[in-house]
Scaffold this motif. Structure first.
Motif, mmCIF file in Angstrom:
data_model
loop_
_atom_site.group_PDB
_atom_site.id
_atom_site.type_symbol
_atom_site.label_atom_id
_atom_site.label_comp_id
_atom_site.label_asym_id
_atom_site.label_seq_id
_atom_site.Cartn_x
_atom_site.Cartn_y
_atom_site.Cartn_z
ATOM 1 N N ALA A 241 0.868 -1.179 0.000
ATOM 2 C CA ALA A 241 0.000 0.000 0.000
ATOM 3 C C ALA A 241 0.905 1.230 0.000
ATOM 4 O O ALA A 241 1.038 1.940 1.006
ATOM 5 N N TYR A 242 1.540 1.466 -1.142
ATOM 6 C CA TYR A 242 2.606 2.454 -1.202
ATOM 7 C C TYR A 242 2.107 3.880 -1.015
ATOM 8 O O TYR A 242 2.791 4.705 -0.401
ATOM 9 N N ALA A 243 0.932 4.189 -1.554
ATOM 10 C CA ALA A 243 0.426 5.560 -1.414
ATOM 11 C C ALA A 243 0.175 5.912 0.052
ATOM 12 O O ALA A 243 0.649 6.953 0.532
ATOM 13 N N PRO A 244 -0.552 5.073 0.825
ATOM 14 C CA PRO A 244 -0.697 5.373 2.258
ATOM 15 C C PRO A 244 0.637 5.365 3.000
ATOM 16 O O PRO A 244 0.843 6.157 3.922
ATOM 17 N N ALA A 245 1.546 4.465 2.599
ATOM 18 C CA ALA A 245 2.853 4.400 3.256
ATOM 19 C C ALA A 245 3.608 5.717 3.083
ATOM 20 O O ALA A 245 4.228 6.216 4.036
ATOM 21 N N ASP B 242 11.755 3.663 -2.024
ATOM 22 C CA ASP B 242 11.186 2.541 -2.760
ATOM 23 C C ASP B 242 9.709 2.755 -3.090
ATOM 24 O O ASP B 242 9.256 2.409 -4.181
ATOM 25 N N ALA B 243 8.948 3.303 -2.137
ATOM 26 C CA ALA B 243 7.521 3.529 -2.387
ATOM 27 C C ALA B 243 7.324 4.518 -3.529
ATOM 28 O O ALA B 243 6.448 4.332 -4.385
ATOM 29 N N ASN C 118 -1.361 2.982 -5.399
ATOM 30 C CA ASN C 118 -1.192 4.359 -5.865
ATOM 31 C C ASN C 118 -2.402 5.247 -5.616
ATOM 32 O O ASN C 118 -2.474 6.347 -6.133
ATOM 33 N N ASN C 119 -3.360 4.768 -4.810
ATOM 34 C CA ASN C 119 -4.582 5.527 -4.514
ATOM 35 C C ASN C 119 -5.398 5.832 -5.763
ATOM 36 O O ASN C 119 -6.079 6.851 -5.837
#
Length: 520
Positions: free
Chosen positions: A37-41, A64-65, A190-191
């Protein structure tokens, strides 16, 4: 004294509370990152940084995100902070991703410095070998550049549009656009809304009237990257792992990508079934068919992969069964991402990669796959490739027209589809250079007019020429790895030969052959 003790105690409680809150926020950010969950991260880590909390792992994960979301400028910024942290010994892969990210800001000199550091730290890496063999990669890319005229399609939306596919006169593509209803399903990578497959019809200025495909094609998951048989009755496409049409995750909380096959009758999809090589433990995606439709190529991170995703092939049997996947090998695949393959009628494989030398992000490459032992990987050049992600390239070789997707600046959405016309065919020939000198054994004088021939290991002639007036010769050799024999002959002289090896299409120079006068 009591007041002093009280203040000290209160301070300790406050510090402990702040530390516990920081640990809780850090844990939530790490959980989001580990769940892809890269966008929230990114949001959670950014909040920590704004509060003054930084450490090695935060810099790595923020880098990395952003890298995984193609935010390369931001990724480069966080990797820069990582490498400026004193006392750290950072893994070589971060050097590579930093070098790649710098290219997207056109910082090629800085990128080359970090790429050299990566090569020194990981010399056996396929990516390092390819860079070492192509130190002039920017010049090579420039030579391939300027062959395309491109323009953005009017069907692009303010969301992501990519993975174009031919289906007769229709253009099928994946899109994250909202169909008009309230978007309930958002992908935390990516939301962005989940992807659906759409079809557009040809109009005077390109393509228009984009319509969502059959309800059996689009479920409450991602659908993308379709390829159709020539008769339009069968389609292979990518979909998230699902149960009863709903989003499904594995034990790690990851929804893997799978390839499905469906039958099409009067526009209606039926018999939607997943292919047997799919798994809940890895992804398989972005299918494409060989010209005779007997093979299916796709991208996967299945066991046996060289890198983050590799190109594989399977044979499609007449009885509907499918062979075991075969990795296309490390001439094509690297430790990075090779993805979005497409194969033309002339057996040219186009694919996207950030492991081969390129301009930044994913670049599009081409190779002729009829002879897997003699592959030449070529960057298709500008303006198709640029500093951001360029991918999902398809071309009709009869019309020299095609499409690709890119997240380059100036687009309408996250990814846009671009149409192109190829004005000059890509040069995929691969030759090594073999150079040397023929001399008289007794006098050491150069011999003109000597016949020079290269033979391969099967004793077949690769090429031949005559030495010049100064005794020198230059030949085009084979790119295939192996041992070769160079034979020189001339009237009134005995033949002579010398063996040489070709490794990774290396050139051979400085070969000297001395011919002895024949005794009459």
């Amino acid at each position: 004294m009591k007041n002093k003790i009280y203040y000290i105690f209160s301070g300790l409680v406050l510090a402990t509370t702040l530390m516990v809150a920081q640990e809780r926020q850090t844990k939530k950010a790490e959980e989001a990152f580990d769940d892809y969950a890269y966008a929230p991260a990114i949001e959670k880590y950014q909040t920590l940084v704004n509060k003054g909390y930084t450490n090695e792992q935060i810099y790595k994960n923020l880098g990395d995100a952003n890298y995984e979301n193609a935010n390369y400028t931001e990724a480069a910024d966080w990797y820069s902070k990582l490498f400026k942290t004193e006392g750290l010994t950072v893994e070589a892969d971060y050097m590579y991703k930093y070098a790649q990210s710098l290219k997207s800001s056109l910082e090629y000199e800085a990128s080359d410095i970090w790429m050299q550091k990566f090569m020194a730290a990981k010399a056996a890496d396929v990516r390092a070998i390819k860079i070492a063999d192509n130190t002039d990669y920017l010049e090579k890319i420039e030579r391939q550049s300027g062959r395309y005229d491109i323009k953005s399609l009017t069907i692009n939306s303010n969301a992501s549009d990519f993975a174009p596919a031919f289906n007769g006169e229709q253009l099928v593509f994946a899109t994250a656009r909202d169909s008009g209803n309230i978007t309930k399903y958002v992908h935390e990578w990516n939301n962005k809304p989940f992807l659906n497959l759409y079809s557009a019809s040809p109009v005077s200025d390109g393509y228009g009237n984009a319509q969502k495909l059959d309800k059996n094609a689009n479920k409450k998951t991602h659908e993308s990257s379709a390829v159709f048989t020539k008769d339009g009755t069968t389609v292979y496409f990518t979909r998230n792992n699902s149960q009863n049409g709903n989003f499904s995750r594995d034990a790690k909380g990851v929804s893997r990508l799978k390839i499905y096959r469906a039958t099409i009758t009067d526009g209606t999809w039926s018999n939607v079934t997943e292919l047997p090589f799919n798994s809940d433990d890895y992804s398989a995606a972005h299918p494409t068919l060989s010209p005779d439709e007997s093979k299916l190529y796709f991208a996967s991170d299945m066991p046996g992969s060289v890198g983050l995703s590799d190109i594989f092939e399977v044979t499609l049997n007449n009885d509907g069964s499918v062979s075991a996947p075969v990795n296309l090998g490390n001439v094509i695949n690297t430790e990075a991402r090779e993805t979005f393959p497409s194969v033309t009628a002339e057996n040219v494989l186009y694919f996207a990669s950030d492991g081969h030398p390129g301009l930044g992000g994913l670049d599009i490459f081409a190779t002729k796959i009829e002879d897997m032992g003699n592959l030449n990987i070529v960057n298709v050049g500008k303006p198709v490739n640029g500093e951001q992600d360029d991918f999902s390239f398809i071309i009709n070789e009869e019309t020299n027209k095609g499409f690709f997707a890119s997240n380059r600046d100036g687009g309408q959405g996250g990814d846009d589809i671009y149409a192109f016309i190829e004005n000059e065919e890509i040069d995929l020939t691969c030759n090594t250079s073999v150079e040397g000198l023929i001399k008289d054994q007794e006098t050491g004088e150069p011999l003109a007019g000597a016949k020079v021939t290269i033979f391969n290991s099967s004793n077949q002639i690769v090429s031949e020429t005559l030495s010049g007036v100064d005794g020198t010769f230059s030949l085009d050799g084979d790119c295939r790895d192996g041992d070769y024999k160079l034979v020189a002959s001339r009237e009134d002289y005995n033949d002579n030969n010398k063996m040489f090896a070709v490794v990774r299409a290396n050139d051979t120079s400085g070969v000297e052959l001395e011919l002895e006068k024949a005794i009459k």
